[in-house]
Design an enzyme around this catalytic site. Structure first.
Site, PDB file in Angstrom:
ATOM      1  N   SER A  67       1.409 -21.883  57.656  1.00 24.58           N
ATOM      2  CA  SER A  67       1.157 -22.322  58.907  1.00 24.58           C
ATOM      3  C   SER A  67       1.143 -21.159  60.147  1.00 24.58           C
ATOM      4  O   SER A  67       1.768 -20.025  59.642  1.00 24.58           O
ATOM      5  CB  SER A  67       2.280 -23.537  59.504  1.00 24.58           C
ATOM      6  OG  SER A  67       2.141 -24.261  58.727  1.00 24.58           O
TER       7      SER A  67
HETATM    8  N1  SAH Z   1       5.550 -24.904  55.215  1.00 27.46           N
HETATM    9  C1  SAH Z   1       4.476 -24.336  54.761  1.00 27.46           C
HETATM   10  C2  SAH Z   1       3.141 -24.785  54.984  1.00 27.46           C
HETATM   11  C3  SAH Z   1       2.320 -25.199  53.915  1.00 27.46           C
HETATM   12  S1  SAH Z   1       0.799 -26.129  54.161  1.00 27.46           S
HETATM   13  C4  SAH Z   1       4.512 -22.701  54.923  1.00 27.46           C
HETATM   14  O1  SAH Z   1       5.458 -22.594  55.564  1.00 27.46           O
HETATM   15  O2  SAH Z   1       3.874 -21.931  54.321  1.00 27.46           O
HETATM   16  C5  SAH Z   1       1.133 -27.961  53.668  1.00 27.46           C
HETATM   17  C6  SAH Z   1       1.624 -27.710  52.055  1.00 27.46           C
HETATM   18  O3  SAH Z   1       1.950 -28.964  51.925  1.00 27.46           O
HETATM   19  C7  SAH Z   1       0.774 -27.310  51.267  1.00 27.46           C
HETATM   20  O4  SAH Z   1       1.218 -26.357  50.149  1.00 27.46           O
HETATM   21  C8  SAH Z   1       0.308 -28.524  50.421  1.00 27.46           C
HETATM   22  O5  SAH Z   1       0.241 -28.218  48.948  1.00 27.46           O
HETATM   23  C9  SAH Z   1       1.730 -29.620  50.762  1.00 27.46           C
HETATM   24  N2  SAH Z   1       1.640 -30.986  50.574  1.00 27.46           N
HETATM   25  C10 SAH Z   1       0.673 -31.581  50.676  1.00 27.46           C
HETATM   26  N3  SAH Z   1       0.907 -33.084  50.561  1.00 27.46           N
HETATM   27  C11 SAH Z   1       2.243 -33.118  49.971  1.00 27.46           C
HETATM   28  C12 SAH Z   1       3.069 -34.208  49.373  1.00 27.46           C
HETATM   29  N4  SAH Z   1       2.541 -35.130  49.480  1.00 27.46           N
HETATM   30  N5  SAH Z   1       4.132 -33.596  48.757  1.00 27.46           N
HETATM   31  C13 SAH Z   1       4.554 -32.328  48.963  1.00 27.46           C
HETATM   32  N6  SAH Z   1       3.757 -31.444  49.371  1.00 27.46           N
HETATM   33  C14 SAH Z   1       2.623 -31.532  49.770  1.00 27.46           C
END
Ligand code: SAH
Length: 218
Positions: A67
């Site tokens: 993000s």
């Molecule tokens: N918090 C992260 C942002 C990642 S983007 C950071 O600091 O880098 C969002 C993430 O959510 C992705 O890696 C995606 O694979 C995950 N995601 C999407 N749906 C999900 C679910 N149902 N359960 C767990 N993770 C999920």
């Protein structure tokens, strides 16, 4: 390949980024200090070494992103984390947000649905500095009942609805922060579980997250 060296140049770029985020309206000193303490370039391929300190999201593989720093700061500020709180994060991704929460003194439980990203996180040496972070491969819609209830829950992917399992796993007085919406743009919400079991919902700015997808992926 990841960088493992935090040079003066990186530290300077980071300081500038944190000043910019402050100017954009993030005022919680503890949140700003946490951003200052964590080398964001460690979380990206070394090809993005300097760009790591621009205020934007970046690809981390599997169509997912780390993000934007402002967004991380915004969600973290809304979450009002205090030391020793139990925090559940949905969407570990790069692990950056989880480390920011750990820097604030939280015990972090974080779930990633994509096995490839989960495997990457398991190999990521820097995370070993944070024994208070526990990473799970699973579906965030289910939460993590084994360690519930949580003081705080943070969803870092776009949720089309408020996941009922997560509300169940929230302590009384606890808060859930999530970007809510079915389309390209979501609205940040903070949901507080009140003493009488009712939910208070507060509405904040618009953001654009990758979708929260049901089911875990092998
Ligand atoms: N918090 C992260 C942002 C990642 S983007 C950071 O600091 O880098 C969002 C993430 O959510 C992705 O890696 C995606 O694979 C995950 N995601 C999407 N749906 C999900 C679910 N149902 N359960 C767990 N993770 C999920």
């Amino acid at each position: 390949m990841r960088s493992t060296e935090d040079t003066y140049r990186h530290q300077g770029l980071r300081k500038k980024l944190v000043q910019d985020i402050h100017k954009k309206g993030i005022t919680d000193e503890r949140v700003l200090d946490a951003l200052l303490a964590v080398p964001r370039h460690f979380f990206l391929d070394s090809a993005f070494d300097e760009m790591a300190y621009e205020d934007r999201a970046f690809p981390i593989g599997e169509g997912q992103t780390i993000s934007q720093p402002y967004t991380v700061a915004y969600q973290t500020e809304l979450l009002q984390v205090q030391p020793f709180m139990k925090v559940l994060e949905i969407g570990t991704g790069s692990g950056y947000q989880a480390v920011i929460l750990a820097e604030l003194g939280a015990y972090v439980y974080t779930i990633e649905r994509q096995k490839k990203l989960f495997d990457e996180l398991k190999k990521f040496e820097f995370l070993k500095k944070y024994p208070t972070i526990k990473i799970f491969h699973g579906d965030g819609y289910e939460g993590l009942p084994a360690y519930a209830p949580y003081d705080r829950i943070l969803i870092t992917a776009a949720a089309p609805f408020v996941p009922p399992r997560l509300v169940e796993q929230l302590k009384t007085g606890g808060m859930l922060v999530l970007p809510l919406g079915k389309g390209q743009v979501q609205q940040m919400r903070r949901i507080t579980k009140l003493e009488n079991g009712a939910l208070r919902e507060e509405v904040f700015d618009h953001f654009s997250f990758v979708p929260m997808v049901e089911g875990k992926k092998s």
